[in-house]
Design a protein around this motif. Structure first.
Motif, PDB file in Angstrom:
ATOM      1  N   UNK A  39       9.604 -30.738  -9.832  1.00 45.56           N
ATOM      2  CA  UNK A  39       9.399 -30.962  -8.408  1.00 45.56           C
ATOM      3  C   UNK A  39       8.196 -31.884  -8.251  1.00 45.56           C
ATOM      4  N   UNK A  40       8.396 -33.000  -7.569  1.00 45.65           N
ATOM      5  CA  UNK A  40       7.337 -33.977  -7.341  1.00 45.65           C
ATOM      6  C   UNK A  40       7.011 -33.962  -5.850  1.00 45.65           C
ATOM      7  N   UNK A  41       5.808 -33.500  -5.525  1.00 46.56           N
ATOM      8  CA  UNK A  41       5.394 -33.390  -4.130  1.00 46.56           C
ATOM      9  C   UNK A  41       5.040 -34.751  -3.567  1.00 46.56           C
ATOM     10  N   UNK A  42       5.512 -35.030  -2.363  1.00 48.83           N
ATOM     11  CA  UNK A  42       5.169 -36.259  -1.654  1.00 48.83           C
ATOM     12  C   UNK A  42       4.145 -36.012  -0.554  1.00 48.83           C
ATOM     13  N   UNK A  43       3.744 -34.748  -0.377  1.00 47.90           N
ATOM     14  CA  UNK A  43       2.879 -34.420   0.759  1.00 47.90           C
ATOM     15  C   UNK A  43       1.622 -33.659   0.357  1.00 47.90           C
ATOM     16  N   UNK A  44       1.148 -33.833  -0.849  1.00 53.49           N
ATOM     17  CA  UNK A  44      -0.082 -33.158  -1.251  1.00 53.49           C
ATOM     18  C   UNK A  44       0.136 -32.257  -2.443  1.00 53.49           C
ATOM     19  N   UNK A  45      -0.854 -31.426  -2.753  1.00 55.25           N
ATOM     20  CA  UNK A  45      -0.776 -30.580  -3.934  1.00 55.25           C
ATOM     21  C   UNK A  45       0.368 -29.582  -3.854  1.00 55.25           C
ATOM     22  N   UNK A  46       0.944 -29.254  -5.012  1.00 54.68           N
ATOM     23  CA  UNK A  46       2.050 -28.318  -5.064  1.00 54.68           C
ATOM     24  C   UNK A  46       1.604 -26.920  -5.431  1.00 54.68           C
ATOM     25  N   UNK A  74       9.498 -34.011   1.925  1.00 61.68           N
ATOM     26  CA  UNK A  74       8.221 -33.677   1.292  1.00 61.68           C
ATOM     27  C   UNK A  74       8.235 -33.671  -0.226  1.00 61.68           C
ATOM     28  N   UNK A  75       9.398 -33.870  -0.854  1.00 59.03           N
ATOM     29  CA  UNK A  75       9.444 -33.759  -2.318  1.00 59.03           C
ATOM     30  C   UNK A  75      10.665 -34.451  -2.897  1.00 59.03           C
ATOM     31  N   UNK A  76      10.570 -34.731  -4.197  1.00 59.62           N
ATOM     32  CA  UNK A  76      11.703 -35.162  -5.003  1.00 59.62           C
ATOM     33  C   UNK A  76      11.909 -34.089  -6.060  1.00 59.62           C
ATOM     34  N   UNK A  77      13.163 -33.754  -6.338  1.00 60.47           N
ATOM     35  CA  UNK A  77      13.472 -32.753  -7.362  1.00 60.47           C
ATOM     36  C   UNK A  77      14.361 -33.414  -8.403  1.00 60.47           C
ATOM     37  N   UNK A  78      13.926 -33.358  -9.671  1.00 65.48           N
ATOM     38  CA  UNK A  78      14.678 -33.920 -10.788  1.00 65.48           C
ATOM     39  C   UNK A  78      15.216 -32.768 -11.622  1.00 65.48           C
TER      40      UNK A  78
END
Length: 65
Positions: free
Chosen positions: A26-33, A12-16
């Motif tokens: 944190x970049x959400x892949x499944x909607x708003x964070x 559900x996310x990528x974390x840099x």
């Protein structure tokens, strides 16, 4: 000078995480964070896959002074 970056991918996310910056992105892949009322200074990151390309969108970023 570029600093090392650790990237962690979950379903559900990528974390840099950057070595030179305290904190992480944190970049959400499944909607708003966060709810619309929450406006972090550096915005909210959302992304989607377009084939093999990750398309990232920044939302609710504070305007520059």
């Amino acid at each position: 000078m570029l600093m090392p970056t650790q990237i962690v991918q979950t379903p559900n996310a990528l974390v840099f995480t950057n070595e030179d910056v305290q904190g992480r992105r944190i970049v959400s892949l499944s909607g708003p964070t966060a709810p619309a009322a929450v406006r972090p200074f550096d915005g909210i990151s959302r992304a989607r896959w377009d084939g093999d390309t990750l398309v990232r969108v920044e939302e609710t970023v504070w305007p520059k002074p």
